[in-house]
Design an enzyme around this catalytic site. Sequence first.
Site, PDB file in Angstrom:
ATOM      1  N   ARG A  19      -5.540   5.620   2.624  1.00 24.43           N
ATOM      2  CA  ARG A  19      -4.468   4.273   3.188  1.00 24.43           C
ATOM      3  C   ARG A  19      -4.140   5.501   4.540  1.00 24.43           C
ATOM      4  O   ARG A  19      -3.167   6.849   4.358  1.00 24.43           O
ATOM      5  CB  ARG A  19      -3.400   3.875   3.100  1.00 24.43           C
ATOM      6  CG  ARG A  19      -2.556   3.632   4.436  1.00 24.43           C
ATOM      7  CD  ARG A  19      -1.182   3.440   3.331  1.00 24.43           C
ATOM      8  NE  ARG A  19       0.187   3.911   3.220  1.00 24.43           N
ATOM      9  CZ  ARG A  19       1.195   4.341   2.453  1.00 24.43           C
ATOM     10  NH1 ARG A  19       1.635   2.870   1.951  1.00 24.43           N
ATOM     11  NH2 ARG A  19       2.375   5.041   2.851  1.00 24.43           N
ATOM     12  N   SER A  26       0.507  -6.451  -0.401  1.00 21.74           N
ATOM     13  CA  SER A  26       2.024  -6.026  -0.796  1.00 21.74           C
ATOM     14  C   SER A  26       3.017  -7.361  -0.434  1.00 21.74           C
ATOM     15  O   SER A  26       2.101  -8.321   0.364  1.00 21.74           O
ATOM     16  CB  SER A  26       2.352  -5.210   1.109  1.00 21.74           C
ATOM     17  OG  SER A  26       1.723  -3.548   0.530  1.00 21.74           O
ATOM     18  N   LYS A  62       5.455   5.139   5.307  1.00 20.00           N
ATOM     19  CA  LYS A  62       5.149   3.751   6.656  1.00 20.00           C
ATOM     20  C   LYS A  62       5.599   3.743   7.511  1.00 20.00           C
ATOM     21  O   LYS A  62       7.375   3.041   7.912  1.00 20.00           O
ATOM     22  CB  LYS A  62       4.671   2.587   5.689  1.00 20.00           C
ATOM     23  CG  LYS A  62       3.405   1.914   5.821  1.00 20.00           C
ATOM     24  CD  LYS A  62       3.504   0.972   4.445  1.00 20.00           C
ATOM     25  CE  LYS A  62       2.558  -0.522   5.089  1.00 20.00           C
ATOM     26  NZ  LYS A  62       2.341  -1.425   4.112  1.00 20.00           N
TER      27      LYS A  62
END
Length: 213
Positions: free
Chosen positions: A42, A111, A140
């Site tokens: 990510r 998610s 994030k």
Amino acid sequence: MQRTFPTTDIYAITDNNLSLGRSLEHVVSALLRAGVRIVQYREKDKDAGIMLEECRLLRRLTQEAGACFIVNDHVDIALLVDADGVHVGQEDLPVAAVRSLVGAERIIGVSTHGPNQLAQAIAQGANYVGVGPVFATNTKKNVCAPVGLDYVRHAAKHSSIPFVAIGGIKEHNVASVVAAGATCCCLVSELVGADTIEEKVAHVRATMAQADK
């Protein structure tokens, strides 16, 4: 080849900004040496070409270690490097669209931030879900408010597919997440930002095992 979500305790996610200046290869190699068996790539702020090359590297490292490799968001890159699966958020492509691209054999993770999203992900054919953010997190951007341990308890009771607790989880609070019913926890900054990654993984794993007794 059918890919399956591994039965494991720690789910690792890369983050170049939190890795203390160490290379992606250094960080992921350390995680794999420590016995981590699922790694998600990510990296939000890199050019597509760089992400492709980094994912090719991680595909090789995870294959050599017998670990599962997931790419966040980028279905095209996941396919190009033959990743085991892809993880998408609520604002990304829906599961059905992703499935039409990656085929039946690859893993799709989603998610989720509450019971309704969990039920929807299961109904749409996700292979696993992220449950969180359990605690406040800064790793994030544009993250929603913490969902707390109650949602972890709900997932432990009602999810028919594997789930990964995620969001603000550290060595000092992971025991409470396990006590709420999580068997797999995702830690980001706690792992990639550790001075000695192998030692941190061992400490987190020991804390989780103790809490599960």
